[in-house]
Design a protein around this motif. Structure first.
Motif, PDB file in Angstrom:
ATOM      1  N   ALA A  25       6.029  -4.253   6.376  1.00 19.59           N
ATOM      2  CA  ALA A  25       5.558  -2.988   5.779  1.00 19.59           C
ATOM      3  C   ALA A  25       6.919  -2.289   5.177  1.00 19.59           C
ATOM      4  O   ALA A  25       7.943  -2.491   5.782  1.00 19.59           O
ATOM      5  N   THR A  62       0.257   3.691   3.317  1.00 18.85           N
ATOM      6  CA  THR A  62       0.877   3.035   4.643  1.00 18.85           C
ATOM      7  C   THR A  62       1.941   2.469   4.600  1.00 18.85           C
ATOM      8  O   THR A  62       2.396   2.036   5.670  1.00 18.85           O
ATOM      9  N   GLN A 112       2.081  -0.682   4.359  1.00 24.13           N
ATOM     10  CA  GLN A 112       1.672  -2.081   4.608  1.00 24.13           C
ATOM     11  C   GLN A 112       1.839  -3.262   3.463  1.00 24.13           C
ATOM     12  O   GLN A 112       1.273  -2.955   2.280  1.00 24.13           O
ATOM     13  N   ASP A 139       0.575  -1.073   0.115  1.00 24.33           N
ATOM     14  CA  ASP A 139       0.013  -0.201   0.179  1.00 24.33           C
ATOM     15  C   ASP A 139       0.855   1.128  -0.213  1.00 24.33           C
ATOM     16  O   ASP A 139       1.649   1.349   0.788  1.00 24.33           O
TER      17      ASP A 139
END
Length: 111
Positions: free
Chosen positions: A91, A81, A83, A78
């Motif tokens: 992450a 974020t 993640q 992502d």
């Protein structure tokens, strides 16, 4: 006080392609999205392969979330974020970005 590091002109970033920059001694992958024009920055180091390759990843989206997939093993991250969408225990660090007078800047910490 926050310190911002000037990286490049916005126009130098090819939409949906990554670029790498060195910020405070760390390699950062920077992306300009074609659909929104938003600039995102995450660590360039792929946590799975331990290679600095994230700027060469495949930009896309998953359920409306902007993503980059590692060019090594294809795990998706992502861009908002950091993640990993394929492994919740992993992450990438996310770097705040802004555009200032047509230049991309990355927040590199406190001055």
């Amino acid at each position: 006080m926050t310190r911002w590091t000037r990286i490049c002109a916005v126009e130098a970033l090819v939409p949906d392609r990554g670029a790498a920059a060195l910020v405070e001694g760390r390699q950062v992958a920077i992306f300009r999205l074609s659909d929104s024009g938003m600039i995102h920055a995450v660590d360039h180091l792929d946590p799975f392969s331990r290679a600095n390759v994230m700027a060469r990843g495949l930009v896309g989206s998953r359920q409306g979330i902007p993503t980059v997939a590692s060019p090594m093993h294809k795990q998706s991250f992502d861009l908002l974020t950091g993640q990993c969408l394929d492994d919740p225990d992993v992450a990438l660090a996310v770097w705040p970005t802004r555009v200032n007078d047509g230049w991309v800047e990355i927040c590199s910490g406190a001055a």
